[in-house]
Design a protein around this motif. Structure first.
Motif, short mmCIF file in Angstrom:
data_model
loop_
_atom_site.label_atom_id
_atom_site.label_comp_id
_atom_site.label_asym_id
_atom_site.label_seq_id
_atom_site.Cartn_x
_atom_site.Cartn_y
_atom_site.Cartn_z
N HIS A 127 -29.64 8.97 16.26
CA HIS A 127 -30.02 7.65 15.78
C HIS A 127 -29.77 7.62 14.27
O HIS A 127 -29.99 8.62 13.57
N PRO A 128 -29.30 6.49 13.73
CA PRO A 128 -29.05 6.43 12.28
C PRO A 128 -30.27 6.77 11.43
O PRO A 128 -30.12 7.38 10.37
N SER A 129 -31.47 6.41 11.86
CA SER A 129 -32.65 6.75 11.05
C SER A 129 -32.85 8.27 10.99
O SER A 129 -33.28 8.80 9.96
N TYR A 130 -32.50 8.98 12.06
CA TYR A 130 -32.54 10.44 12.04
C TYR A 130 -31.53 10.98 11.02
O TYR A 130 -31.82 11.91 10.27
N LEU A 131 -30.35 10.38 11.01
CA LEU A 131 -29.32 10.84 10.07
C LEU A 131 -29.73 10.60 8.62
O LEU A 131 -29.33 11.38 7.74
N LEU A 132 -30.51 9.57 8.37
CA LEU A 132 -31.01 9.34 7.02
C LEU A 132 -32.01 10.44 6.61
O LEU A 132 -32.05 10.83 5.45
N ARG A 133 -32.78 10.92 7.57
CA ARG A 133 -33.76 11.98 7.30
C ARG A 133 -33.12 13.37 7.31
O ARG A 133 -33.61 14.29 6.67
N GLN A 134 -32.04 13.51 8.10
CA GLN A 134 -31.38 14.81 8.27
C GLN A 134 -29.87 14.65 8.00
O GLN A 134 -29.06 14.68 8.93
N PRO A 135 -29.48 14.45 6.75
CA PRO A 135 -28.07 14.18 6.47
C PRO A 135 -27.10 15.27 6.93
O PRO A 135 -25.93 15.01 7.18
N GLU A 136 -27.60 16.52 7.09
CA GLU A 136 -26.72 17.59 7.56
C GLU A 136 -26.25 17.34 9.00
O GLU A 136 -25.25 17.92 9.42
N ALA A 137 -26.90 16.46 9.73
CA ALA A 137 -26.48 16.14 11.10
C ALA A 137 -25.35 15.11 11.15
O ALA A 137 -24.80 14.84 12.22
N LYS A 138 -24.98 14.57 10.01
CA LYS A 138 -23.92 13.55 9.98
C LYS A 138 -22.58 14.10 10.47
O LYS A 138 -21.79 13.39 11.06
N ARG A 139 -22.33 15.38 10.24
CA ARG A 139 -21.07 15.99 10.68
C ARG A 139 -20.96 15.91 12.21
O ARG A 139 -19.92 15.57 12.75
N GLU A 140 -22.05 16.22 12.90
CA GLU A 140 -22.05 16.15 14.37
C GLU A 140 -21.94 14.70 14.84
O GLU A 140 -21.23 14.42 15.80
N ALA A 141 -22.63 13.80 14.16
CA ALA A 141 -22.55 12.38 14.52
C ALA A 141 -21.12 11.87 14.32
O ALA A 141 -20.63 11.06 15.13
N TRP A 142 -20.44 12.33 13.28
CA TRP A 142 -19.06 11.93 13.05
C TRP A 142 -18.16 12.40 14.20
O TRP A 142 -17.32 11.66 14.70
N ALA A 143 -18.38 13.62 14.66
CA ALA A 143 -17.61 14.13 15.81
C ALA A 143 -17.86 13.25 17.03
O ALA A 143 -16.92 12.95 17.79
N ASP A 144 -19.11 12.82 17.23
CA ASP A 144 -19.42 11.94 18.35
C ASP A 144 -18.70 10.60 18.22
O ASP A 144 -18.16 10.07 19.19
N LEU A 145 -18.70 10.05 17.01
CA LEU A 145 -18.02 8.77 16.78
C LEU A 145 -16.52 8.89 17.04
O LEU A 145 -15.90 7.98 17.61
N LEU A 146 -15.93 10.00 16.63
CA LEU A 146 -14.50 10.20 16.90
C LEU A 146 -14.23 10.29 18.39
O LEU A 146 -13.22 9.76 18.89
N ALA A 147 -15.12 10.94 19.13
CA ALA A 147 -14.98 11.02 20.58
C ALA A 147 -15.10 9.63 21.21
O ALA A 147 -14.36 9.28 22.14
N MET A 148 -16.02 8.81 20.70
CA MET A 148 -16.18 7.45 21.21
C MET A 148 -14.93 6.63 20.91
O MET A 148 -14.43 5.90 21.77
N ARG A 149 -14.41 6.76 19.68
CA ARG A 149 -13.18 6.02 19.34
C ARG A 149 -12.03 6.41 20.25
O ARG A 149 -11.30 5.57 20.75
N ALA A 150 -11.88 7.70 20.50
CA ALA A 150 -10.81 8.16 21.38
C ALA A 150 -10.98 7.57 22.78
O ALA A 150 -10.00 7.13 23.39
N ARG A 151 -12.20 7.53 23.29
CA ARG A 151 -12.46 6.97 24.62
C ARG A 151 -12.12 5.48 24.64
O ARG A 151 -11.47 4.99 25.56
N LEU A 152 -12.56 4.76 23.62
CA LEU A 152 -12.31 3.32 23.58
C LEU A 152 -10.83 2.99 23.37
O LEU A 152 -10.36 1.96 23.84
N ASP A 153 -10.14 3.88 22.66
CA ASP A 153 -8.72 3.65 22.40
C ASP A 153 -7.83 4.19 23.53
O ASP A 153 -6.61 4.21 23.41
N GLY A 154 -8.48 4.68 24.58
CA GLY A 154 -7.72 5.14 25.74
C GLY A 154 -7.30 6.59 25.68
O GLY A 154 -6.50 7.06 26.49
N GLY A 155 -7.87 7.35 24.74
CA GLY A 155 -7.48 8.76 24.60
C GLY A 155 -8.31 9.69 25.40
O GLY A 155 -9.14 9.43 26.18
#
Length: 135
Positions: free
Chosen positions: A107-135
């Motif tokens: 959750h974004p509020s968790y990322l605000l409290r735990q900024p070191e988790a942003k790297r993992e969230a970014w990997a998740d977002l890239l996976a979502m983009r790949a899925r949505l873009d047909g990859g």
């Protein structure tokens, strides 16, 4: 949903993968649904009873919106949609929610409290983009 600092962070996260919750173009649009239609008193975690009571409405939202994929942000929606919590263990692993591919992430509020988790969230977002873009 997702207002204040957490909402601004979510908007930046979505923009980073070419999505926007205010875009009229369905190819870029994001539909947001909450487990509960309000914040519990004192912004506490919803009770299991509250989640159980409102999950049918969340599932109906997903049926009507018919997203290509679901990004599950946080432990409460993971519990409601996947039947299990522990977002740290669940995040980044594709699952199925309401008959659709679903990816749990922080959750974004968790990322605000735990900024070191942003790297993992970014990997998740890239996976979502790949899925949505047909990859």
């Amino acid at each position: 949903p997702f207002v204040g600092a957490a909402g601004r962070l979510l908007d930046r996260m979505l923009a980073a993968i070419g999505r926007d919750r205010t875009d009229a173009d369905p190819a870029r649009a994001v539909y947001i649904a909450n487990v509960l239609p309000w914040r519990p008193p004192a912004n506490r975690t919803p009770t299991a009873e509250e989640v159980a009571r409102w999950t049918p409405f969340l599932l109906r939202h997903l049926d009507l919106a018919a997203p290509r994929a679901v990004l599950i942000l946080g432990n409460t929606p993971a519990q409601a949609l996947l039947g299990r919590g522990g977002i740290t263990r669940l995040r980044g692993i594709w699952a199925e929610a309401a008959g659709r591919p679903a990816l749990p992430s922080f959750h974004p509020s968790y990322l605000l409290r735990q900024p070191e988790a942003k790297r993992e969230a970014w990997a998740d977002l890239l996976a979502m983009r790949a899925r949505l873009d047909g990859g």
